[in-house]
Design an enzyme around this catalytic site. Structure first.
Site, PDB file in Angstrom:
ATOM      1  N   ASP A  96       0.785  -1.235   0.000  1.00  0.00           N
ATOM      2  CA  ASP A  96       0.000   0.000   0.000  1.00  0.00           C
ATOM      3  C   ASP A  96       0.816   1.283   0.000  1.00  0.00           C
ATOM      4  OD1 ASP A  96       1.140   0.059   2.490  1.00  0.00           O
ATOM      5  OD2 ASP A  96      -0.681  -0.435   3.578  1.00  0.00           O
ATOM      6  N   GLU A 118      -0.668  -8.929  -1.007  1.00  0.00           N
ATOM      7  CA  GLU A 118      -1.201  -8.293   0.215  1.00  0.00           C
ATOM      8  C   GLU A 118      -2.392  -7.406  -0.162  1.00  0.00           C
ATOM      9  OE1 GLU A 118       0.396  -5.118   3.034  1.00  0.00           O
ATOM     10  OE2 GLU A 118       1.441  -6.883   3.787  1.00  0.00           O
ATOM     11  N   GLU A 132      -2.139   5.300   2.788  1.00  0.00           N
ATOM     12  CA  GLU A 132      -2.080   3.888   2.391  1.00  0.00           C
ATOM     13  C   GLU A 132      -3.438   3.302   2.034  1.00  0.00           C
ATOM     14  OE1 GLU A 132      -0.446   5.230   4.911  1.00  0.00           O
ATOM     15  OE2 GLU A 132       1.669   4.751   4.660  1.00  0.00           O
ATOM     16  N   HIS A 209       6.383   5.373  12.995  1.00  0.00           N
ATOM     17  CA  HIS A 209       6.707   6.183  11.821  1.00  0.00           C
ATOM     18  C   HIS A 209       5.492   6.725  11.098  1.00  0.00           C
ATOM     19  CE1 HIS A 209       5.381   3.350   8.696  1.00  0.00           C
ATOM     20  NE2 HIS A 209       5.776   2.405   9.505  1.00  0.00           N
ATOM     21  N   ARG A 211       2.637   8.508   9.197  1.00  0.00           N
ATOM     22  CA  ARG A 211       2.442   9.930   8.903  1.00  0.00           C
ATOM     23  C   ARG A 211       1.368  10.550   9.785  1.00  0.00           C
ATOM     24  NH1 ARG A 211       4.091  12.145   3.757  1.00  0.00           N
ATOM     25  NH2 ARG A 211       5.657  10.731   2.960  1.00  0.00           N
ATOM     26  N   HIS A 242      13.231   4.990  12.825  1.00  0.00           N
ATOM     27  CA  HIS A 242      13.030   5.102  11.371  1.00  0.00           C
ATOM     28  C   HIS A 242      13.961   6.186  10.837  1.00  0.00           C
ATOM     29  CE1 HIS A 242      10.753   5.607   7.589  1.00  0.00           C
ATOM     30  NE2 HIS A 242      10.183   4.450   7.870  1.00  0.00           N
TER      31      HIS A 242
HETATM   32  C1  UD1 Z   1       6.628   4.922   3.828  1.00  0.00           C
HETATM   33  C2  UD1 Z   1       5.279   4.383   3.337  1.00  0.00           C
HETATM   34  C3  UD1 Z   1       4.575   3.646   4.472  1.00  0.00           C
HETATM   35  C4  UD1 Z   1       5.453   2.563   5.051  1.00  0.00           C
HETATM   36  C5  UD1 Z   1       6.806   3.141   5.449  1.00  0.00           C
HETATM   37  C6  UD1 Z   1       7.683   2.016   5.853  1.00  0.00           C
HETATM   38  C7  UD1 Z   1       4.062   5.704   1.681  1.00  0.00           C
HETATM   39  C8  UD1 Z   1       3.038   6.733   1.434  1.00  0.00           C
HETATM   40  N1  UD1 Z   1       4.396   5.476   2.958  1.00  0.00           N
HETATM   41  O1  UD1 Z   1       6.426   5.871   4.873  1.00  0.00           O
HETATM   42  O2  UD1 Z   1       3.375   3.049   3.976  1.00  0.00           O
HETATM   43  O3  UD1 Z   1       4.801   2.042   6.188  1.00  0.00           O
HETATM   44  O4  UD1 Z   1       7.400   3.851   4.338  1.00  0.00           O
HETATM   45  O5  UD1 Z   1       8.788   2.442   6.560  1.00  0.00           O
HETATM   46  O6  UD1 Z   1       4.554   5.122   0.749  1.00  0.00           O
HETATM   47  N2  UD1 Z   1      14.358   8.008   4.418  1.00  0.00           N
HETATM   48  C9  UD1 Z   1      15.727   7.870   4.291  1.00  0.00           C
HETATM   49  N3  UD1 Z   1      16.257   6.607   4.138  1.00  0.00           N
HETATM   50  C10 UD1 Z   1      15.485   5.487   4.093  1.00  0.00           C
HETATM   51  C11 UD1 Z   1      14.088   5.636   4.240  1.00  0.00           C
HETATM   52  C12 UD1 Z   1      13.554   6.898   4.386  1.00  0.00           C
HETATM   53  O7  UD1 Z   1      16.443   8.849   4.320  1.00  0.00           O
HETATM   54  O8  UD1 Z   1      16.020   4.380   3.934  1.00  0.00           O
HETATM   55  C13 UD1 Z   1      13.779   9.361   4.509  1.00  0.00           C
HETATM   56  C14 UD1 Z   1      13.337   9.842   3.118  1.00  0.00           C
HETATM   57  O9  UD1 Z   1      14.247  10.723   2.555  1.00  0.00           O
HETATM   58  C15 UD1 Z   1      12.008  10.528   3.323  1.00  0.00           C
HETATM   59  C16 UD1 Z   1      11.620  10.139   4.726  1.00  0.00           C
HETATM   60  O10 UD1 Z   1      12.591   9.300   5.278  1.00  0.00           O
HETATM   61  O11 UD1 Z   1      12.052  11.901   3.107  1.00  0.00           O
HETATM   62  C17 UD1 Z   1      10.283   9.448   4.711  1.00  0.00           C
HETATM   63  O12 UD1 Z   1      10.279   8.340   3.799  1.00  0.00           O
HETATM   64  P1  UD1 Z   1       8.915   7.940   3.073  1.00  0.00           P
HETATM   65  O13 UD1 Z   1       9.038   6.692   2.304  1.00  0.00           O
HETATM   66  O14 UD1 Z   1       8.408   9.136   2.325  1.00  0.00           O
HETATM   67  O15 UD1 Z   1       8.069   7.627   4.410  1.00  0.00           O
HETATM   68  P2  UD1 Z   1       6.553   7.454   4.683  1.00  0.00           P
HETATM   69  O16 UD1 Z   1       5.724   7.874   3.514  1.00  0.00           O
HETATM   70  O17 UD1 Z   1       6.235   8.058   5.981  1.00  0.00           O
HETATM   71  N1  UDP Z   2      12.005  -3.882  10.741  1.00  0.00           N
HETATM   72  C1  UDP Z   2      13.378  -4.078  10.562  1.00  0.00           C
HETATM   73  N2  UDP Z   2      14.251  -3.296  11.271  1.00  0.00           N
HETATM   74  C2  UDP Z   2      13.825  -2.331  12.133  1.00  0.00           C
HETATM   75  C3  UDP Z   2      12.434  -2.117  12.287  1.00  0.00           C
HETATM   76  C4  UDP Z   2      11.552  -2.912  11.571  1.00  0.00           C
HETATM   77  O1  UDP Z   2      13.792  -4.950   9.796  1.00  0.00           O
HETATM   78  O2  UDP Z   2      14.674  -1.653  12.738  1.00  0.00           O
HETATM   79  C5  UDP Z   2      11.053  -4.688   9.955  1.00  0.00           C
HETATM   80  C6  UDP Z   2       9.919  -5.339  10.696  1.00  0.00           C
HETATM   81  O3  UDP Z   2      10.271  -6.622  11.174  1.00  0.00           O
HETATM   82  C7  UDP Z   2       8.810  -5.397   9.649  1.00  0.00           C
HETATM   83  C8  UDP Z   2       9.084  -4.195   8.779  1.00  0.00           C
HETATM   84  O4  UDP Z   2      10.433  -3.798   9.042  1.00  0.00           O
HETATM   85  O5  UDP Z   2       8.933  -6.546   8.827  1.00  0.00           O
HETATM   86  C9  UDP Z   2       8.142  -3.087   9.091  1.00  0.00           C
HETATM   87  O6  UDP Z   2       8.524  -1.944   8.405  1.00  0.00           O
HETATM   88  P1  UDP Z   2       7.919  -0.519   8.752  1.00  0.00           P
HETATM   89  O7  UDP Z   2       7.465  -0.489  10.166  1.00  0.00           O
HETATM   90  O8  UDP Z   2       8.927   0.473   8.292  1.00  0.00           O
HETATM   91  O9  UDP Z   2       6.683  -0.397   7.745  1.00  0.00           O
HETATM   92  P2  UDP Z   2       5.153  -0.909   7.807  1.00  0.00           P
HETATM   93  O10 UDP Z   2       5.150  -2.354   8.080  1.00  0.00           O
HETATM   94  O11 UDP Z   2       4.465  -0.105   8.867  1.00  0.00           O
HETATM   95  O12 UDP Z   2       4.633  -0.572   6.467  1.00  0.00           O
END
Ligand code: UD1
Ligand code: UDP
Length: 380
Positions: A96, A118, A132, A209, A211, A242
């Site tokens: 999602d 999923e 999502e 994490h 939003r 995160h």
């Molecule tokens: C996104 C997904 C959410 C999912 C989550 C998992 C959408 C709309 N949201 O969250 O469904 O649960 O990821 O974690 O798609 N960032 C880094 N390095 C990384 C990851 C993120 O620097 O490895 C920073 C990015 O630059 C970004 C911020 O974190 O600006 C947020 O990342 P983003 O994927 O936009 O997060 P969410 O949308 O909150």
């Molecule tokens: N996870 C991980 N390392 C961490 C935190 C979470 O590998 O430090 C794994 C966790 O076991 C799960 C997934 O990341 O499988 C969840 O990711 P996240 O919470 O970012 O996203 P969501 O599931 O809410 O979309």
């Protein structure tokens, strides 16, 4: 040979897509192309490395403080170009996220069938989880094959008028991934975690994490954790943070100076599953963690007011508690203080999978292309 392009971009998609990529690669009449959008970077690369997956294509769309529409448009544009040269008979997307919806839309607009895994999760609230819930509904509208983790998810799709013949209950591949890593010995790279493990003291494992929780709600959670740390000085509170800077800026200030709070970088999946196994209680707003922790018999307090994953709530191992500071303190304290309440939640249940979801996925894809038959559906 049919080429299936797996499109994914975030940590949870990578974890759940890894078993699918392996299963598709093993199917004799299918070949698989792994395309990462790069919505996440470090957290995505960490998972691909663990599962030995080297992406064929990387759109590298990530930007600091990226916007939803920025990720969406860069992904759609990147895929559109890629489809000019990479022969693709179907695209498979997971879950999602923005990468999911963008992958589905880009494929659909090019006449490429979309397979959604999923599929069928619904909170029935477009504002939570945001965005999502909308991403899932959009993807369901575009998909030609829907692979749902549970019967409830299948029923959601049937109620939306999706034909039963194009839905298969596979279970969630997160359980395949979990079973692959959970019993492999792993050492924590952060020595404070080895210390916490050796101490045999209670661990509260926290991830956050979402939003819709950022802002005052997440600040309140930070204050709740600081109070819990004071109240239970013998326990550890461990927060793998995160990478999102907004999350860090919001929750971490309240935890400054709390001696029994350990904040870490995102843990490798193997380390995280080890930590879940060591934890007494898991406090989270994560989707994936809600699915994994119940199968390890860990009580999960979910910092959300609704969930699109009702099965473990029904089984009694997950409780929705919202994000209000007092409630978070009260619910965690209750589990720490009341052995009966704890025992009533701490039993292993597997409503989300049996470890064979990826095999069902690849069989359903083979059937979709007329080169095989789907397997019996997942039933917990
Ligand atoms: C996104 C997904 C959410 C999912 C989550 C998992 C959408 C709309 N949201 O969250 O469904 O649960 O990821 O974690 O798609 N960032 C880094 N390095 C990384 C990851 C993120 O620097 O490895 C920073 C990015 O630059 C970004 C911020 O974190 O600006 C947020 O990342 P983003 O994927 O936009 O997060 P969410 O949308 O909150
Ligand atoms: N996870 C991980 N390392 C961490 C935190 C979470 O590998 O430090 C794994 C966790 O076991 C799960 C997934 O990341 O499988 C969840 O990711 P996240 O919470 O970012 O996203 P969501 O599931 O809410 O979309």
């Amino acid at each position: 040979m049919k080429n299936i392009m797996a499109v994914y971009g975030t940590r949870p998609e990578a974890i759940k897509m890894a078993p699918i990529i392996k299963a598709l690669a093993a199917a004799p009449s299918l070949e698989v192309t792994a395309t990462v959008t790069g919505q996440h970077r470090e957290m995505l690369d960490q998972v691909n490395a663990l599962f030995g997956i080297t992406p064929d294509y990387d759109l590298n769309v990530i930007q600091p403080h990226q916007s939803l529409n920025g990720v969406l448009t860069r992904t759609v544009n990147g895929l559109d170009k890629l489809f000019d040269t990479a022969r693709t008979d179907a695209v498979i997307v997971q879950g999602d996220t923005t990468s999911t919806a963008a992958g589905a839309l880009a494929a659909f607009n090019r006449g490429i069938p979309v397979i959604h895994t999923e599929a069928g999760l619904r909170s029935f609230d477009l504002t939570s989880p945001f965005p999502e819930e909308a991403n899932r509904k959009v993807t369901s509208q575009l998909a030609s094959l829907h692979l749902t983790p549970t019967v409830q998810a299948k029923d959601n799709l049937l109620r939306e008028g999706i034909a039963e013949e194009i839905i298969t209950v596979t279970g969630n591949t997160v359980i395949d991934a979990l079973l692959e890593v959970v019993n492999k010995p792993v050492t924590f790279t952060d020595s404070r975690l080895e210390g916490a493990a050796d101490s045999h003291r209670d661990i509260l494992l926290v991830t956050t994490h979402r939003r819709e929780n950022q802002g005052t709600a997440m600040q309140g959670v930070g204050r709740a954790l600081a109070r819990l740390a004071m109240h239970y000085p013998e326990a550890w509170i461990i927060l793998p943070a995160h990478r999102n800077p907004v999350v860090r800026e919001t929750i971490l200030p309240a935890l400054d100076g709390c001696a029994n709070v350990i904040v870490t970088e995102p843990l490798s999946y193997g380390e995280f599953t080890r930590l879940m196994n060591l934890a007494k209680v898991v406090l989270t707003d994560s989707g994936g963690v809600q699915e994994e922790a119940p199968s390890l018999g860990k009580p999960v307090l979910v910092m959300r007011s609704n969930t699109e994953r009702p099965e473990a709530v029904g089984a009694g191992t997950v409780r929705l508690i919202g994000t209000e500071e007092e409630r978070v303190v009260r619910e965690v304290s209750h589990l720490f203080d009341c052995p009966r309440a704890y025992a009533s939640m701490a039993h292993a249940v597997n409503p989300y999978g049996d470890g064979h979801a990826a095999a069902r996925t690849s069989a359903a894809v083979e059937e979709f292309f007329g080169v095989g038959r789907r397997l019996a559906e997942f039933a917990p």
